[in-house]
Design an enzyme around this catalytic site. Structure first.
Site, mmCIF file in Angstrom:
data_model
loop_
_atom_site.group_PDB
_atom_site.id
_atom_site.type_symbol
_atom_site.label_atom_id
_atom_site.label_comp_id
_atom_site.label_asym_id
_atom_site.label_seq_id
_atom_site.Cartn_x
_atom_site.Cartn_y
_atom_site.Cartn_z
ATOM 1 N N ALA A 15 0.805 -1.228 0.000
ATOM 2 C CA ALA A 15 0.000 0.000 0.000
ATOM 3 C C ALA A 15 0.837 1.277 0.000
ATOM 4 O O ALA A 15 0.303 2.359 0.224
ATOM 5 C CB ALA A 15 -0.935 0.008 1.210
ATOM 6 N N SER A 16 2.116 1.176 -0.266
ATOM 7 C CA SER A 16 2.963 2.357 -0.156
ATOM 8 C C SER A 16 2.683 3.384 -1.236
ATOM 9 O O SER A 16 2.841 4.587 -1.014
ATOM 10 C CB SER A 16 4.444 1.962 -0.185
ATOM 11 O OG SER A 16 4.760 1.329 -1.422
ATOM 12 N N ARG A 17 2.267 2.942 -2.427
ATOM 13 C CA ARG A 17 2.069 3.871 -3.542
ATOM 14 C C ARG A 17 1.180 3.211 -4.586
ATOM 15 O O ARG A 17 0.783 2.062 -4.452
ATOM 16 C CB ARG A 17 3.408 4.262 -4.173
ATOM 17 C CG ARG A 17 4.212 3.072 -4.721
ATOM 18 C CD ARG A 17 5.583 3.507 -5.218
ATOM 19 N NE ARG A 17 6.328 2.393 -5.796
ATOM 20 C CZ ARG A 17 7.090 1.564 -5.103
ATOM 21 N NH1 ARG A 17 7.192 1.721 -3.794
ATOM 22 N NH2 ARG A 17 7.726 0.565 -5.695
ATOM 23 N N ASN A 89 -2.452 -7.104 -2.933
ATOM 24 C CA ASN A 89 -2.005 -6.185 -3.980
ATOM 25 C C ASN A 89 -0.491 -6.167 -4.167
ATOM 26 O O ASN A 89 -0.020 -5.825 -5.247
ATOM 27 C CB ASN A 89 -2.483 -4.763 -3.642
ATOM 28 C CG ASN A 89 -1.863 -3.732 -4.539
ATOM 29 O OD1 ASN A 89 -2.203 -3.626 -5.717
ATOM 30 N ND2 ASN A 89 -0.914 -2.968 -4.003
ATOM 31 N N SER A 141 -3.392 -8.990 -13.242
ATOM 32 C CA SER A 141 -2.975 -8.107 -14.326
ATOM 33 C C SER A 141 -3.493 -8.664 -15.640
ATOM 34 O O SER A 141 -3.734 -9.874 -15.765
ATOM 35 C CB SER A 141 -1.445 -8.017 -14.371
ATOM 36 O OG SER A 141 -1.000 -7.406 -15.568
ATOM 37 N N TYR A 154 6.697 -12.105 -14.634
ATOM 38 C CA TYR A 154 5.489 -11.416 -14.178
ATOM 39 C C TYR A 154 4.234 -12.142 -14.645
ATOM 40 O O TYR A 154 3.301 -12.371 -13.856
ATOM 41 C CB TYR A 154 5.514 -9.987 -14.717
ATOM 42 C CG TYR A 154 4.453 -9.074 -14.135
ATOM 43 C CD1 TYR A 154 4.528 -8.662 -12.813
ATOM 44 C CD2 TYR A 154 3.401 -8.614 -14.921
ATOM 45 C CE1 TYR A 154 3.584 -7.800 -12.286
ATOM 46 C CE2 TYR A 154 2.449 -7.752 -14.400
ATOM 47 C CZ TYR A 154 2.536 -7.348 -13.080
ATOM 48 O OH TYR A 154 1.595 -6.509 -12.558
ATOM 49 N N LYS A 158 1.209 -13.726 -12.359
ATOM 50 C CA LYS A 158 -0.138 -13.173 -12.409
ATOM 51 C C LYS A 158 -1.147 -14.158 -13.001
ATOM 52 O O LYS A 158 -2.332 -14.147 -12.621
ATOM 53 C CB LYS A 158 -0.133 -11.863 -13.190
ATOM 54 C CG LYS A 158 0.629 -10.741 -12.485
ATOM 55 C CD LYS A 158 0.040 -10.419 -11.107
ATOM 56 C CE LYS A 158 0.672 -9.196 -10.487
ATOM 57 N NZ LYS A 158 0.066 -8.841 -9.184
#
Length: 248
Positions: A15-17, A89, A141, A154, A158
């Protein structure tokens, strides 16, 4: 729509960005108690500001690529009395051709993007069942559905997360815990800019049916809906929020 998550405890990882920050802030605005994670030792600036303002935001450091994160995170959840919603997330990416993938990078991406959500789902589900049900939303994604060159690590993670979503949904449906995934397309975030660069983002936007990248605010409502009481019968599904990318 006015979302109401009053008296709900919501866990948002990564949740940092970017998308994670947008999701966490939206839940705060909707009245939830939010437990946010990131890899930094101290809360990031936006978190510190909200906490200083007295908002019900709690922070815990969690590096999902390293062992031992489970105990500290579960202790934080238990201090809040349990959890009603879990947003998986946290995610990392590294672009590399399949012929050049570093095994350690590949394992780390899988640990963060795929293994951690599975373990965390298994940990929070009993707490949700104890509270009468819950919602789990995995942030996948469009590269879990399609892909492009250089995304072997990735896309593997995902795509696996989508299979994990369906399997967990079947395990937990009888207990009132609904598990779904959101698959964002190209979103204007720091991560996207770092991977694509400004020119790459402009090129991507030109190929999208809507001719623009998504903003974080385009993704958040899909997550809130799947996590809300308004979603009473959707589970095991993936919602692509991609501006029409996959339709082509």
């Amino acid at each position: 729509m006015n979302w109401d998550f009053s008296n709900k405890v919501v866990l948002v990882t990564g949740a940092s960005r970017g998308i994670g920050q947008g999701i966490a802030e939206a839940f705060l605005h909707a009245g939830a108690v939010v437990l946010a994670t990131a890899t930094s030792e101290a809360p990031t600036a936006w978190m510190a500001d909200r906490m200083a303002a007295g908002e019900p935001l709690h922070y815990i450091q969690a590096d999902f690529s390293a062992p031992g994160w489970q105990d500290a995170l579960m202790a934080a959840i238990e201090r809040l009395g349990g959890v009603d919603v879990c947003i998986n997330n946290a995610g990392i990416n590294k672009v590399a051709d399949v012929r050049e993938v570093d095994p350690d990078d590949y394992r780390r991406i899988l640990e963060v993007n795929l293994v951690a959500p599975a373990l965390l789902t298994g940990l929070v589900a009993p707490l949700m069942i104890r509270r009468g049900g819950g919602r789990i939303v995995n942030i996948s994604s469009i590269f879990g559905i399609g892909s492009r060159a250089g995304r072997i690590s990735y896309s593997s993670s995902k795509a696996g997360l989508l299979g994990q979503t369906r399997a967990a949904a079947l395990d937990l449906a009888p207990h009132g815990v609904l598990v779904n995934a959101v698959a964002p397309g190209f979103v204007r975030t720091e991560l996207t800019e770092r991977v694509l660069g400004e020119q790459g983002m402009a090129d991507a936007a030109s190929r999208l049916p809507m001719r623009r990248l998504a903003e974080v605010a385009d993704i958040v409502p899909a997550v809130l809906f799947l996590a809300s009481a308004q979603n009473s019968y959707i589970t095991g599904q993936v919602l692509a929020v991609d501006g029409g990318y996959l339709a082509e």
